[in-house]
Design an enzyme around this catalytic site. Structure first.
Site, PDB file in Angstrom:
ATOM      1  CD  GLU A  20      -2.909   1.183   2.390  1.00 26.01           C
ATOM      2  OE1 GLU A  20      -3.669   0.356   2.195  1.00 26.01           O
ATOM      3  OE2 GLU A  20      -3.067   1.882   3.393  1.00 26.01           O
ATOM      4  CG  PHE A  22       0.605   6.432   2.626  1.00 26.50           C
ATOM      5  CD1 PHE A  22      -0.665   6.365   3.411  1.00 26.50           C
ATOM      6  CD2 PHE A  22       1.316   5.209   2.935  1.00 26.50           C
ATOM      7  CE1 PHE A  22      -0.914   5.418   4.171  1.00 26.50           C
ATOM      8  CE2 PHE A  22       0.952   4.451   3.932  1.00 26.50           C
ATOM      9  CZ  PHE A  22      -0.113   4.531   4.492  1.00 26.50           C
ATOM     10  N   PRO A  24       2.669  11.031  -2.048  1.00 21.24           N
ATOM     11  CG  PRO A  24       4.474  10.671  -3.104  1.00 21.24           C
ATOM     12  CD  PRO A  24       3.331  10.168  -3.360  1.00 21.24           C
ATOM     13  CE  LYS A  25       2.181  15.277   4.218  1.00 29.79           C
ATOM     14  NZ  LYS A  25       2.459  15.675   5.617  1.00 29.79           N
ATOM     15  CB  THR A  51      -4.153   5.984   0.820  1.00 32.70           C
ATOM     16  OG1 THR A  51      -3.154   6.847   0.656  1.00 32.70           O
ATOM     17  CG2 THR A  51      -3.471   4.466   1.464  1.00 32.70           C
ATOM     18  CD1 TRP A  52     -10.231  10.164  -1.084  1.00 33.03           C
ATOM     19  CD2 TRP A  52      -9.650   9.564  -3.448  1.00 33.03           C
ATOM     20  NE1 TRP A  52     -10.836  11.093  -2.001  1.00 33.03           N
ATOM     21  CE2 TRP A  52     -10.664  10.718  -3.288  1.00 33.03           C
ATOM     22  CE3 TRP A  52      -9.259   9.073  -4.416  1.00 33.03           C
ATOM     23  CZ2 TRP A  52     -10.840  11.119  -4.509  1.00 33.03           C
ATOM     24  CZ3 TRP A  52      -9.708   9.691  -5.590  1.00 33.03           C
ATOM     25  CH2 TRP A  52     -10.591  10.574  -5.607  1.00 33.03           C
ATOM     26  N   PRO A 157     -12.690   2.886  15.086  1.00 36.57           N
ATOM     27  CG  PRO A 157     -10.927   3.838  14.016  1.00 36.57           C
ATOM     28  CD  PRO A 157     -11.868   3.085  13.894  1.00 36.57           C
TER      29      PRO A 157
END
Length: 368
Positions: A20, A22, A24-25, A51-52, A157
């Site tokens: 998985e 993520f 990147p920024k 991921t979103w 959660p």
């Protein structure tokens, strides 16, 4: 191809796994992601997912990365899709985009609240929960997409209370909701991260007891950074077993040691394990995968290495190159007293423990 079809058609003797990623920024981060992705995909995962971002913050980037993963990296790709800040028009735009690019897999999620908000709020013209998103995808796209949903071994959660536990009623309600997502058209479950494998096994059994029959894929997140680990488990309200905290406490300021322990723990959680019948070893949790056919202790054999891999088939000056006599088929197997000498040496300090964990982590990283 749908992920569920790949899982069903998989060789039962082959471990099915995925990665998985993520978004990147930064642009440099995206370039770096694809370089790493190329190397990781070489290990032949069954699929990868992207991921979103929270609150739909990385929607366009996620779509771009998913397209490149499927069509340039050439790995079966599953894109996360959330309801957060997503009216139906935006959801359909995303689904149309990935369909037109040949993707067939979606992980349907409600999503986390946008940054700065404590609770999820249904956007006008959007969906209130993942089940509604699953229903919409099935109604509009029929059987084209393989739909995965999230499962929560400790309950969602939102259901977990201040004591770190869900009430029995809350847990059962969460299971019932999971079943409703499957009944709405989901064909695969991927779980929230967890670190207590007994909780996961109980969760799977509880799912089967209420009629959930689809595959359940465990979500395993290796510990990469101590503060990040505490932040993520705190956000997800994940139980951390005492032995894990005890192992991390003395090394929490040593980034490399934490990573090594994370590799060790993640591998230990993932390896198939048949508990020993020997009454004196019933508490043993895991053995190295090479236990039966590599009689010489890997730790003792590699303690002088300064990197891995570098030598066996390259620089013969490097300690990792070793000697040809290291090959087990060119040397007699160790027995009895020698086995005891190699495997029964007690660890006398944290340094001894970390040296062993570091070497084992390196081995496992390059064995898969």
């Amino acid at each position: 191809m749908k992920v569920i079809e790949k899982i069903r058609a998989a060789d039962p003797n082959r471990v099915v796994f995925s990665f998985e990623f993520f978004p990147p920024k930064t642009e440099d981060g995206v370039d770096n992601l694809f370089e790493r992705m190329e190397r990781m995909v070489a290990h032949n995962p069954s699929f990868c997912d992207i991921t979103w971002g929270a609150g739909g913050s990385t929607a366009d980037l996620t779509l771009e990365i998913a397209n490149k993963m499927q069509n340039i990296v050439c790995v079966e790709t599953m894109m996360h899709l959330t309801c957060t800040n997503m009216p139906v028009e935006k959801i359909d735009h995303a689904l149309h985009a990935i369909k037109s690019n040949g993707l067939q897999n979606v992980l349907a999620l409600r999503g986390d609240p946008p940054h700065g908000q404590d609770k999820f709020v249904q956007v006008e013209g959007g969906f209130a929960c993942a089940r509604d998103l699953v229903k919409h995808i099935r109604a509009k796209y029929g059987d084209y997409f393989g739909i995965t949903v999230a499962g929560y071994p400790e309950a969602h959660p939102d259901v977990i209370e201040s004591n770190g536990l869900a009430t029995p009623e809350g847990y059962q309600n969460d299971l019932a909701y999971l079943k409703s997502k499957v009944d709405a058209g989901a064909d695969l479950i991927v779980t929230q991260l967890f670190y207590d494998t007994d909780i996961f096994l109980k969760f799977v059994n509880d799912c089967r007891q209420i009629g959930i029959t689809c595959p359940i894929v465990p979500g395993i997140m290796p510990i990469n950074n101590y503060k990040g680990f505490l932040r993520m488990t705190g956000f997800c309200k994940t139980k951390i077993p005492a032995d894990i905290m005890a192992a991390l406490e003395p090394i929490k300021d040593n980034e490399e040691a934490v990573k090594a322990y994370g590799i060790h723990l993640g591998t230990e959680m993932s390896l198939p394990w048949r508990r020993p019948a020997n009454v004196f070893r019933v508490k043993e949790d895991v053995r190295p995968i090479f236990w039966a056919n590599r009689p010489k202790s890997y730790i003792s054999r590699t303690i002088g290495w300064d990197q891995y891999p570098h030598g066996r088939w390259s620089d013969s000056c490097n300690p990792s190159y070793g000697a040809l006599t290291d090959y087990q088929f060119m040397r007699p197997r160790a027995r009895d007293k020698k086995l005891i000498e190699e495997w029964a040496v007690p660890l006398k300090s944290v340094e001894d423990y970390m040296r062993g964990v570091t070497v084992l982590g390196i081995l496992l990283e390059y064995s898969y």
